[in-house]
Design a protein around this motif. Structure first.
Motif, PDB file in Angstrom:
ATOM      1  N   LEU A  30       6.416  -1.945  -1.204  1.00 49.57           N
ATOM      2  CA  LEU A  30       5.308  -2.574  -0.489  1.00 49.57           C
ATOM      3  C   LEU A  30       5.732  -3.870   0.205  1.00 49.57           C
ATOM      4  N   LYS A  33       6.592  -3.255   3.753  1.00 48.22           N
ATOM      5  CA  LYS A  33       5.512  -2.794   4.630  1.00 48.22           C
ATOM      6  C   LYS A  33       4.995  -3.948   5.481  1.00 48.22           C
ATOM      7  N   ASP A  41      -1.488   1.569   1.051  1.00 46.75           N
ATOM      8  CA  ASP A  41      -0.348   1.270   0.186  1.00 46.75           C
ATOM      9  C   ASP A  41       0.160   2.527  -0.515  1.00 46.75           C
TER      10      ASP A  41
END
Length: 331
Positions: A30, A33, A41
């Motif tokens: 994550l 990202k 997510d």
């Protein structure tokens, strides 16, 4: 929450991965990202896992082990001298950097391979020759799925500045041939001198490749450097040598040729200063001066085009038409 922890532990059971490790993996994913990424997510984590599974390598091979397999595969159809070149280059790379040699093909980068070549091979010609072998080796690895790309294709060849090669004089030619006669090597030296036959080609030629009636030499594909067949014309001087040579053995090149050839060069005054391919250069220069026909010379030399003759081989400095006539005719 307690039930979720129990379920998570059950999912991870037998994997050796703790719930803390699993949480760290998700956190790491994550963290990569970006804020504008449209997937949730959970979707993003799932996508990363899918891509990773698709691209993860299932086949690995170290450079050292892969080289041995490559070398063994070449034994089926390459000549001994070509195999020796491959072996020499590979062993030198391994010797100069054993750490890189133990890495897998998939781990080696372009910059690492280039540094490896520079460290192991110091002249531009050596570098280019090793680069060519390494490129073929990585293609071999690609076909076996040991890597996804060939890093060698992005390494530029070194520029080679050709030095001017001065052809032998008539006196040097006479002296060399006299010493060749004393060593019973006149025929093979004559082929290199008067027909531009490469040294390795001359070693493989047999007497049945010589046609004195047709005045031609057949350089078979098994003999030639490029793998193609060519026919080279026989000049009067060479014909005289071949007609008077001992034909008891099948091969034209005598036993202990390498030793005898070194003795011939040394006794002619070229100890420690012999220029590679000078006989081929001498032949090309005298031929161009006397016949003035580069297309004809190109066929004899076995070149794909005339450009190499013009840029490297033809040097008629100091050669007169009269001396060129003597070179091909009779002294």
């Amino acid at each position: 929450m307690k039930n979720e922890i129990i379920s998570a532990l059950e999912i991870l059971k037998g994997t050796g991965v703790s719930i803390i490790d699993a949480a760290r993996f998700v956190r790491n994913i994550l963290d990569s990202k970006t804020s504008d990424f449209k997937l949730s997510d959970v979707q993003y984590c799932s996508k990363v896992v899918q891509v990773g599974v698709k691209n993860i390598r299932t086949k690995e091979m170290s450079f050292e082990s892969g080289f041995e397999l490559y070398y063994e595969s070449k034994k089926q159809y390459l000549r001994p001298d070509s195999l020796r070149d491959i072996r020499t280059i590979g062993k030198r790379l391994i010797r100069f950097n054993s750490k890189f040699a133990k890495l897998n093909f998939s781990e080696l980068t372009r910059s690492e391979c280039e540094d490896w070549l520079v460290l192991s091979f110091h002249t531009p010609s050596q570098f280019n020759k090793a680069r060519a072998m390494l490129h073929a080796l990585f293609q071999f690895a690609l076909r076996r799925e040991w890597c996804d790309k060939n890093p060698i294709k992005f390494i530029e060849r070194k520029k080679i500045i050709e030095k001017e090669i001065k052809p032998l004089t008539l006196e040097e030619v006479k002296h060399l041939l006299r010493n060749a006669k004393f060593q019973n090597c006149l025929a093979v030296v004559g082929l290199m001198m008067y027909a531009g036959i490469r040294p390795r080609e001359a070693k493989r030629l047999e007497w049945n490749d010589i046609d004195l009636e047709d005045n031609s030499i057949r350089v078979r594909s098994q003999c030639s450097k490029t793998g193609g067949v060519r026919h080279v014309e026989i000049c009067p001087n060479l014909k005289n040598i071949l007609m008077n040579s001992n034909k008891e053995t099948q091969r034209i090149c005598p036993k202990n040729w390498n030793t005898k050839w070194q003795i011939i060069r040394n006794r002619t005054g070229f100890k420690g200063c012999w220029v590679q391919d000078i006989l081929r250069h001498t032949y090309a220069s005298f031929h161009a001066k006397y016949y003035k026909d580069l297309s004809r010379l190109q066929l004899n030399m076995g070149h794909h085009d005339i450009s190499l003759l013009r840029s490297r081989y033809v040097n008629m400095s100091g050669i007169s038409f009269c001396s060129a006539k003597q070179f091909f005719g009779s002294f």
